[in-house]
Structures are given as structure tokens and as C-alpha cells.
Write an enzyme that holds these catalytic residues in place. Structure first.
Site, PDB file in Angstrom:
ATOM      1  N   ASP A   1     116.763  47.995  24.407  1.00 56.00           N
ATOM      2  CA  ASP A   1     115.524  48.106  25.178  1.00 56.00           C
ATOM      3  C   ASP A   1     115.844  48.105  26.668  1.00 56.00           C
ATOM      4  OD1 ASP A   1     114.158  48.209  22.818  1.00 56.00           O
ATOM      5  OD2 ASP A   1     112.929  46.436  23.167  1.00 56.00           O
TER       6      ASP A   1
ATOM      7  N   ARG B   1     110.244  54.453  17.871  1.00 62.34           N
ATOM      8  CA  ARG B   1     110.891  54.258  19.170  1.00 62.34           C
ATOM      9  C   ARG B   1     112.307  54.847  19.235  1.00 62.34           C
ATOM     10  NH1 ARG B   1     109.115  47.963  20.512  1.00 62.34           N
ATOM     11  NH2 ARG B   1     106.953  48.223  19.840  1.00 62.34           N
TER      12      ARG B   1
ATOM     13  N   ASP C   1     116.585  41.634  21.231  1.00 58.62           N
ATOM     14  CA  ASP C   1     117.191  42.964  21.120  1.00 58.62           C
ATOM     15  C   ASP C   1     118.717  42.892  20.921  1.00 58.62           C
ATOM     16  OD1 ASP C   1     114.635  43.930  21.882  1.00 58.62           O
ATOM     17  OD2 ASP C   1     115.185  43.752  23.999  1.00 58.62           O
TER      18      ASP C   1
ATOM     19  N   ASP D   1     113.980  42.821  16.657  1.00 59.83           N
ATOM     20  CA  ASP D   1     113.413  43.381  17.884  1.00 59.83           C
ATOM     21  C   ASP D   1     114.026  44.769  18.122  1.00 59.83           C
ATOM     22  OD1 ASP D   1     111.981  43.526  20.259  1.00 59.83           O
ATOM     23  OD2 ASP D   1     112.384  41.457  20.798  1.00 59.83           O
TER      24      ASP D   1
END
Ligand SMILES: *[C@@H]1O[C@H](CO)[C@@H](O)[C@H](O)[C@H]1NC(C)=O
Ligand SMILES: *[C@@H]1O[C@H](CO)[C@@H](O)[C@H](O)[C@H]1NC(C)=O
Ligand SMILES: *[C@@H]1O[C@H](CO)[C@@H](O)[C@H](O)[C@H]1NC(C)=O
Ligand SMILES: *[C@@H]1O[C@H](CO)[C@@H](O)[C@H](O)[C@H]1NC(C)=O
Length: 340
Positions: free
Chosen positions: A162, A215, A129, A158
Site C-alpha cells: 500500500d 485493488r 500490509d 491487509d
């Protein structure tokens, strides 16, 4: 730098009102708002009160953010990180001017508290991430830019930010997320129910998402307050509340080729993660509540169950819906901070 701002000193946070061509006394604030501000552990202050250091190399940066004593770390120019940057507690990491830029590897905030990341571009992070917030509390991610390449498919990169493993009391504000598939996941495994449940309180406000896949964010088990964000060409699914996640969604604007603005249907769509079946992965549904009116544009909304998170437990400035697109377009992302 994305627009004509040059007046802001990010170290001493100024209100937005003087810079925007709006006819409103308080269209929005650049002060810290949301769960990173109002929470049982105390407001996120980062390195406030600690020494100030300016860094220009990966080695200097690594040293400056190590340990847990307070420090304000200014990043000057581009730094290619050879490995993940582990940020300690009580740190502010702030980009100088509009050219602070992290490439190569991203940032880990692991088992830490009280961290601020502002005014930094983070792009093309490979194999992990941009920022991973794991088992950490009180984090404010503000006025950054995150970029990669959506044309390489869902698994080439990624997440952008997150938030996992029972992290809590986090605000993501005024970030510019663009050209990336899977942007921001809250709760990364449906089997972590016992660990995550009761944590993962995250505020997303005044972020600009453009040409993204899924997302924006997707949440499991958390409480996500999503207000006054601008979504442009959020291709497959912007907001996904699944696995008993609660989401309060208000005052957001959806534009362009955005297929699904919001879903609480548990199915993880194949455009996101065709993991165990080409038809998508089954999870139980989440919840969503709608607060102030949203502008869905031509995007669809699929709310299968309404939850209990119908009011944020803090004060915040809600930008009038008609002003959201211009306020966010002009205010989100890296800004030039001349006085640092
Ligand atoms: C701004 O608001 C004032 C008072 O409400 C009004 O008189 C004025 O015409 C408005 N200006 C613009 C540019 O909308
Ligand atoms: C810094 O962070 C630690 C937690 O890692 C905390 O216990 C400590 O009180 C903090 N120090 C200051 C001066 O805020
Ligand atoms: C989570 O963070 C705390 C410090 O806040 C630490 O004591 C604990 O060991 C961490 N747990 C895991 C599983 O990393
Ligand atoms: C909306 O949710 C229902 C489940 O309640 C599901 O059957 C349906 O396929 C969903 N619609 C879309 C477009 O995903």
C-alpha cells in the site's frame, strides 16, 4: 524460484533478454523503469555505494536497515519478524538466492527516501500490509513474491503493497502477487485529497497477479502507469481508478475468472469494502486512458471518464502484447541469484 532462471546476479542488474525464449531483441528490461527512475528527485539507487551486510535474524535485519546512511542488506533464509520492520533511507534490501522470506510482520517505509526491496518473499503478514510506503519518495519494489490466503475473506489480511500519505515516485515491477484479496491501494482515504493530490506517481509493470480479489491496484488522487502486467483469476475487480485518480493502462493481459479488468466508476464495490453500506461506498469517479492495446480476455471495462494522463513522461520498453503472458510468467517473482 518460479522457473528456470539461475543466471542472474540481482546486485548488478542484467537485462532480461538472454534468459527468455523470445524472438525479440528487447522484449522487456529488468533495469529500473518508470517513476522510481525518472523523477524530479533523482533515480532510486537504494544503498548503492554503502557497505554490504548479510543478515539471517530479525535482530540483525532491524539493525542493518536502521538509520539513513546507505547500505546494501542481503537477507538469507526465512526471518519471522516480531514487529514491523522500519527501513531507513538509502537502503537496498535484497534476498539471497531464492529462499529469502519474511513472515510475521511486514515492512514500513515511513517518511523516508531512496529504498529498494528485491527478491524477497513476503507472506501471511497479519494485521497490516506486506509493505506500507507512507510519506516516502523514490521506492523500487522489484521481483518479490507476496502471498496469503484469499479463502479467508477480504479482511483477514491487509494490503500487499500500500502506498499512502503523499508518497511519490515509486515503481513496482516483476512482483508475483497471489492468493490475496486486497492487493495494492494507492491513497487510503478519500478525505486526504489535499494531502495526496499532486503526489502518488506510481508505475506498475510486468507484475503477475493470480487468484486475487481487488485493488490490482486501486488508486485515489494519483497518477498510476500500469503496463504489461498479467492478471489471472483477478476475481472481482483488478484496476480501479477512483476519486480523481488518473490511470494510464496499456499492454496488460487479463485471463481466467477475472470479472472486471478496469473501472473508473467511483463506487467501492462491496466485494472490496462493504464498509458503510452493503451496496458499497460511494466515491467520485476516477479517470483512465488506454495506451497500447490491452487483452481484456472476458473481463469487463467501465471507463466513465477519460483523463489527461495519456503518455508516460519517461522512456520504457513495452513488451509486445502477444509475449506479455510468457514474459511475465517466467520473469516475475523471486529469482535465483547465484552469485550473491
Ligand atoms: C525469429 O525472427 C527471425 C527474423 O525475424 C525469423 O527468421 C525467425 O524465423 C524467428 N524465429 C522464431 C522462432 O520465431
Ligand atoms: C540519505 O537519505 C537522506 C534522506 O533521509 C538524504 O538527505 C541523504 O542525502 C542520503 N544520503 C546519501 C549518501 O545518499
Ligand atoms: C513526511 O516526511 C518528511 C521527511 O521527508 C518529514 O519531514 C515530515 O515530518 C513527514 N510528515 C509526516 C506527516 O509524517
Ligand atoms: C459503470 O459505470 C456506471 C456509471 O457511469 C454505472 O452506472 C454502472 O453501474 C457501472 N457498471 C458496472 C458494471 O459497475
Amino acid at each position: 524460484m518460479r522457473s528456470g532462471f539461475s543466471l542472474f546476479l540481482l546486485a548488478t542488474i542484467q537485462p532480461l533478454i538472454s534468459a527468455l525464449p523470445l524472438n525479440s531483441s528487447e522484449p522487456a528490461s529488468w533495469d529500473i523503469e518508470g517513476f522510481a527512475k525518472d523523477n524530479p528527485l533523482g533515480t532510486t539507487t537504494g544503498g548503492e555505494g554503502g557497505p554490504t551486510v548479510t543478515v539471517e535474524t530479525a535482530a540483525e535485519l532491524k539493525t542493518a536497515v536502521a538509520g539513513d546512511s546507505p547500505a546494501v542488506v542481503y537477507i538469507k533464509g526465512e526471518i519471522a519478524l516480531p514487529s514491523r520492520l522500519k527501513v531507513g533511507s538509502n537502503k537496498s534490501v535484497i534476498g539471497v538466492g531464492s529462499s529469502a522470506h519474511i513472515t510475521g510482520s511486514g515492512i514500513d517505509i515511513y517518511s523516508r527516501t531512496n529504498v529498494i526491496i528485491r527478491n524477497v518473499k513476503i507472506s501471511f503478514i497479519k494485521g497490516n500490509d506486506g509493505i506500507t510506503i507512507r510519506n516516502s519518495t523514490r521506492v523500487w519494489v522489484d521481483h518479490n513474491e507476496f502471498e496469503s490466503d484469499i479463502t479467508q475473506g477480504p479482511d483477514a489480511f491487509d494490503g500487499q503493497v500500500d502506498i499512502i500519505r503523499a508518497s511519490d515516485w515509486i515503481t513496482l515491477s516483476w512482483n508475483y502477487f497471489h492468493d490475496h484479496w486486497k492487493s495494492s491501494l494507492v491513497g487510503n482515504d478519500p478525505s486526504f485529497r489535499d494531502l495526496d493530490f499532486g503526489h502518488l506517481h506510481v508505475t506498475y509493470h510486468h507484475n503477475h497477479w493470480k487468484n486475487e480479489g481487488t485493488r490490482g491496484p486501486a488508486g485515489r488522487f494519483g497518477h498510476l502507469h500500469v503496463y504489461n502486467n498479467l492478471y489471472e483469476d483477478y476475481l472481482y475487480q483488478a484496476l480501479h481508478s477512483r476519486s480523481d485518480n488518473q490511470m494510464l493502462v496499456e499492454g496488460n493481459v487479463f485471463r481466467g475468472k477475472t470479472r472486471e479488468a478496469l473501472s473508473t466508476y467511483g463506487l467501492v464495490i462491496p466485494d472490496d469494502s462493504p464498509n458503510t453500506c452493503v451496496c458499497g461506498d460511494e466515491e467520485i469517479d476516477g479517470f483512465a486512458n488506454l495506451g497500447a492495446e490491452n487483452d481484456w480476455g472476458s473481463a469487463t471495462v467501465n471507463i466513465t471518464q477519460v483523463g489527461t494522463f495519456d503518455k508516460a513522461p519517461y522512456e520504457y520498453i513495452l513488451t509486445p502484447l502477444a509475449s506479455v503472458a510468457s514474459v511475465v510468467e517466467q520473469g516475475a517473482g523471486v529469482v535465483l541469484s547465484t552469485c550473491i
